[in-house]
Enzyme design. Sequence first.
Site, short mmCIF file in Angstrom:
data_model
loop_
_atom_site.label_atom_id
_atom_site.label_comp_id
_atom_site.label_asym_id
_atom_site.label_seq_id
_atom_site.Cartn_x
_atom_site.Cartn_y
_atom_site.Cartn_z
N CYS A 83 -5.91 1.13 5.49
CA CYS A 83 -6.55 0.04 6.04
C CYS A 83 -5.89 -0.20 7.45
O CYS A 83 -5.11 0.32 7.96
CB CYS A 83 -6.12 -1.24 4.96
SG CYS A 83 -4.29 -1.55 5.05
N CYS A 92 -2.18 -0.88 7.53
CA CYS A 92 -1.52 0.16 7.21
C CYS A 92 -1.63 1.29 8.52
O CYS A 92 -0.71 2.04 9.20
CB CYS A 92 -1.85 1.04 6.22
SG CYS A 92 -1.24 0.38 4.69
N HIS A 107 0.73 -1.24 -0.20
CA HIS A 107 0.02 0.02 -0.04
C HIS A 107 0.85 1.13 -0.09
O HIS A 107 2.02 1.10 0.37
CB HIS A 107 -0.88 0.05 1.13
CG HIS A 107 -2.07 -1.04 1.15
ND1 HIS A 107 -2.97 -1.36 2.16
CD2 HIS A 107 -2.34 -2.02 -0.10
CE1 HIS A 107 -3.64 -2.42 1.57
NE2 HIS A 107 -3.31 -2.59 0.37
N GLU A 112 0.98 3.75 1.82
CA GLU A 112 1.40 4.27 3.17
C GLU A 112 2.65 3.48 3.55
O GLU A 112 3.62 3.87 4.14
CB GLU A 112 0.56 4.20 4.26
CG GLU A 112 -0.96 4.76 4.05
CD GLU A 112 -1.82 4.05 3.13
OE1 GLU A 112 -3.14 4.44 3.18
OE2 GLU A 112 -1.48 3.12 2.51
#
Length: 150
Positions: free
Chosen positions: A109, A112, A81, A83
């Site tokens: 999410c 993260c 992801h 992040e």
Amino acid sequence: MKTETRPDWNKYFLSIADLVSKRSTCLRRRVGAVLVKDKRILATGYNGAPSNIRHCDITGCLRERLKVPSGERHELCRGLHAEQNALLQAALHGVSTEGAKVYATTQPCIICAKMLINAGIKELIISAHYPDKMAKEFLKEAGIKVKIVI
């Protein structure tokens, strides 16, 4: 001669996150993230496969083939992801993230969110929600301010 209105800092960094998201190779959702401290960019990240691994725009999306709903079964994704990639870039280059803000095109999410909590992030500024109730609850419990800016 009329000049354009100068964006505030939140809109400025979110527009950079949006630009970073354009590098994404995800077939489902393009996400960009920018780590900022004292109005200085520490690192950026977008969602996509790890370095030297084929991207989903080449291999196709397993989550799509399996009809996995958004926000579920993250382990089935080839990509990291945005992040995660921003935090990894900071770590790779020896940049502390303690006390930083994250500007992201989408709410993180749960995976993260847990990483951002342990990385010492103090504030999260996002431009879109994500269907992950637990992530919202964890961020709130950890005392991370979350602001949505559209």
